[in-house]
Design a protein around this motif. Structure first.
Motif, short mmCIF file in Angstrom:
data_model
loop_
_atom_site.label_atom_id
_atom_site.label_comp_id
_atom_site.label_asym_id
_atom_site.label_seq_id
_atom_site.Cartn_x
_atom_site.Cartn_y
_atom_site.Cartn_z
N ASP A 382 2.99 -10.30 -1.14
CA ASP A 382 1.72 -10.80 -1.65
C ASP A 382 1.22 -9.94 -2.82
N ILE A 383 1.35 -8.62 -2.67
CA ILE A 383 0.94 -7.73 -3.76
C ILE A 383 1.82 -7.94 -4.98
N HIS A 384 3.10 -8.17 -4.75
CA HIS A 384 4.03 -8.47 -5.85
C HIS A 384 3.59 -9.74 -6.59
N MET A 385 3.15 -10.73 -5.85
CA MET A 385 2.70 -11.97 -6.46
C MET A 385 1.46 -11.73 -7.33
N MET A 386 0.58 -10.81 -6.90
CA MET A 386 -0.66 -10.59 -7.65
C MET A 386 -0.47 -9.63 -8.82
N LEU A 387 0.33 -8.59 -8.63
CA LEU A 387 0.44 -7.53 -9.64
C LEU A 387 1.70 -7.63 -10.48
N GLY A 388 2.73 -8.30 -9.97
CA GLY A 388 3.97 -8.38 -10.72
C GLY A 388 4.97 -7.32 -10.30
N PHE A 389 4.60 -6.44 -9.38
CA PHE A 389 5.53 -5.43 -8.87
C PHE A 389 5.12 -5.08 -7.44
N LYS A 390 6.09 -4.58 -6.69
CA LYS A 390 5.84 -4.23 -5.30
C LYS A 390 5.35 -2.79 -5.18
N PRO A 391 4.59 -2.47 -4.13
CA PRO A 391 4.14 -1.08 -3.92
C PRO A 391 5.33 -0.16 -3.75
N GLY A 392 5.17 1.10 -4.17
CA GLY A 392 6.25 2.07 -4.07
C GLY A 392 6.48 2.56 -2.66
N LEU A 393 7.47 3.40 -2.52
CA LEU A 393 7.84 3.94 -1.21
C LEU A 393 6.71 4.75 -0.58
N TYR A 394 5.95 5.47 -1.42
CA TYR A 394 4.86 6.31 -0.89
C TYR A 394 3.82 5.46 -0.17
N PHE A 395 3.37 4.39 -0.80
CA PHE A 395 2.36 3.55 -0.17
C PHE A 395 2.88 2.90 1.10
N ARG A 396 4.11 2.43 1.06
CA ARG A 396 4.66 1.80 2.26
C ARG A 396 4.80 2.80 3.40
N ALA A 397 5.19 4.03 3.07
CA ALA A 397 5.30 5.07 4.11
C ALA A 397 3.93 5.41 4.69
N CYS A 398 2.91 5.45 3.83
CA CYS A 398 1.55 5.72 4.32
C CYS A 398 1.07 4.61 5.24
N TRP A 399 1.26 3.36 4.82
CA TRP A 399 0.78 2.23 5.63
C TRP A 399 1.53 2.13 6.95
N LEU A 400 2.84 2.43 6.92
CA LEU A 400 3.65 2.25 8.13
C LEU A 400 3.52 3.41 9.10
N PHE A 401 3.54 4.64 8.60
CA PHE A 401 3.65 5.80 9.49
C PHE A 401 2.58 6.87 9.26
N LEU A 402 2.48 7.37 8.03
CA LEU A 402 1.70 8.57 7.79
C LEU A 402 0.22 8.39 8.14
N SER A 403 -0.41 7.36 7.61
CA SER A 403 -1.85 7.17 7.84
C SER A 403 -2.19 6.91 9.30
N PRO A 404 -1.56 5.92 9.97
CA PRO A 404 -1.91 5.70 11.37
C PRO A 404 -1.55 6.88 12.26
N ALA A 405 -0.42 7.54 12.00
CA ALA A 405 -0.03 8.68 12.83
C ALA A 405 -0.99 9.85 12.66
N THR A 406 -1.38 10.14 11.43
CA THR A 406 -2.32 11.24 11.18
C THR A 406 -3.67 10.96 11.82
#
Length: 533
Positions: A382-406
């Protein structure tokens, strides 16, 4: 994803209700802080600040004007033992009149001067949000930029004062033993939540007014970097003045620095009395606090009003002004207890529990719902559709693991190392602590309650209901038809155009760089249609 249109409650509808409850509680006591600022702002409109000297009717025998005496070598140390500064007695005995209360259970009489200041604060907020973002957005242009001018003035004045380096050195010197306190970590997380608006819904509310292809990726870096720089500059402005105050009194900086309301309403006002033209600097300081506080309050109220009116658009949207007024009146009445002689005890209770562990639970739940239930791949698409590019590895790692775990680790640590609320030497009774805990738990319980309601609305077996409740609706996608590309083409109810991007091009003219991906999708669809013909 903020621009997507949802026709059915998401998998965690209770998270939205919990968020609204937290925002409502915070807005009630937050405007009381703005009322205190207004009180000091009006008190600064004089030739001599009222908290500069002892000898007033509210002062006691313990009052001592904290001004260090001078000799040939500089300031002589001042014995502050068993003494109280005029600014502290002005705050506690005149503004709060806290001596009239025996505790949180007997708050005492209403302080009518505070009651009127609170009324003025709510009137200002109502007038600024009268027409939604059309009015509050224009006001924010001033309230968000003017504080930087005042902050720069205070910073320049502070660093040019003698002894400013003492405060700056104290500010920049880490004390690692404080890292063992759970309260430090909790307050650090909450400070980020407050300063960035994470978990309060303000970002979602205002972002919903963006254009579909707004570069939120760039905006994220601008906001977070600007927030960090502002906090650092504010620290230099505050502690440079505290260093000057420390040198004037001949005492260490840690003896003049205080946390919480004491810094804004006791220590810094006292430091202002030591400067030439003290009423001028005091007025600037409290005017800066007023503009900063109103900024946050606009976001809180706009979040509540927008969320409720969007839920009941047929009834409330035509009467949004009246509804906004009713919300302000209701919160003003609920906040009257904070204007009593013991109102500070209630404010501390609300501050400690309304947005502490409950807010972290909401943020963790939202993060897990987006990445685990809605799906990280679908979210990135969805973000790719809006911005033209997908979020980087850092953001995906934060959303998946780092932020909820911390946040989860921080939440568990805060429960294990729980510290009861206190205000100065006053310790809250057990029933008040229980009330605060229940207040925080209520927002947490709304999340499973919302999930249960969403499941019960579906049909079939329990597993089928769970699957249906956690699946996006058939018409899920961008709210405007011209933005529906790729998998969202012609999925909106009543849609007639298989080429929504072409509608967008004819309506607005030209193509932005963020629509390249959408163009490719439309081209593929056209080729498939030609091959079928």
């Amino acid at each position: 994803l903020l621009s997507l249109h949802l026709h059915r409650p998401p998998p965690t509808p209770g998270a939205g209700a919990a968020m609204l409850l937290i925002v409502g509680l915070v807005a009630i006591y937050y405007n009381m802080i703005i009322a205190y600022v207004l009180f000091y702002l009006f008190a600064s409109l004089t030739s001599n600040l009222p908290w500069e000297h002892c000898g007033n009717w509210w002062n006691t025998d313990l009052c001592l004007e904290h001004r260090g005496s001078k000799d040939g070598n500089g300031a002589l140390p001042l014995n502050l033992t068993n003494t109280v500064s005029p600014s502290e007695e002005y705050w506690s005995r005149y503004v709060l009149h806290i001596q009239g209360s025996r505790g949180i259970g007997s708050p005492g009489a209403i302080r009518w001067n505070l009651c009127l200041c609170l009324l003025l604060a709510w009137v200002i907020v109502f007038l600024c949000i009268l027409k939604g973002v059309k009015s509050s957005g224009k006001v924010v242009y001033f309230t968000a930029t003017f504080p930087y001018l005042i902050l720069l003035m205070l910073l320049v004045r502070g660093v040019t004062l003698p002894g400013a380096w003492k405060g700056i050195q104290f500010y920049l010197t880490p004390e690692f033993h404080h890292l063992l306190s759970s309260k430090v970590w909790i307050e650090a997380a909450l400070q980020i939540f407050y300063s960035l608006g994470v978990g309060f819904g303000g970002l979602l509310t205002f972002a919903s007014y963006n254009t579909f292809h707004q570069n939120i990726y760039r905006d994220t870096f601008i906001v977070t970097l600007g927030n960090a720089i502002t906090s650092i500059l504010a620290g230099f402005a505050i502690f440079s003045v505290l260093g000057y105050m420390s040198q004037e009194l001949g005492v260490p900086v840690d003896q003049v620095a205080k946390a919480g309301p004491g810094l804004a309403f006791v220590v810094y006002p006292q430091a202002m009395t030591m400067l030439p033209l003290s009423p001028f600097w005091s007025f600037l300081f409290f005017f800066m606090l007023l503009t900063l506080g109103l900024d946050s309050q606009f976001a809180f109220l706009e979040t509540i009003v927008t969320a409720v009116t969007d839920e009941f658009p047929y009834y409330l949207r035509p009467k949004k002004v009246v509804f906004s007024g009713l919300i302000c009146v209701a919160m003003y009445l609920l906040g009257l207890v904070l204007t009593t002689e013991g109102g500070m005890y209630w404010l501390v209770l609300l501050d400690d529990y309304s947005a502490s562990f409950g807010l972290m639970v909401v943020v963790i739940t939202t993060c897990l719902a987006v990445t685990r239930v809605y799906g990280i791949q679908r979210f990135c698409r969805d973000i790719h559709m809006m911005l033209g590019f997908k979020p980087g590895l850092y953001f995906r790692a934060c959303w998946l693991f780092l932020s909820p775990a911390t946040l989860l680790a921080l939440l568990v640590y805060s429960i294990v190392k729980y510290q009861p609320s206190e205000y100065g030497s006053y310790r809250f009774p057990p029933w008040a602590e229980l009330l605060g805990i229940l207040m925080g738990l209520l927002s947490c319980l709304l999340i499973p309650a919302g999930m249960l309601v969403a499941v019960l609305r579906e049909e079939g077996s329990l597993w089928e209901r769970l699957q249906q409740a956690s699946r996006p609706a058939m018409d899920w996608g961008p709210s405007l038809e011209e933005n529906r590309t790729g998998m969202y083409v012609a999925t909106l109810a009543g849609s007639q155009s298989p080429k929504p991007l072409m509608v967008h091009m004819r309506k607005y003219g030209g193509i932005t760089s963020f629509e390249n991906t959408a163009i490719e999708v439309d081209r593929e669809i056209a080729e498939e249609e030609e091959s079928m013909m």
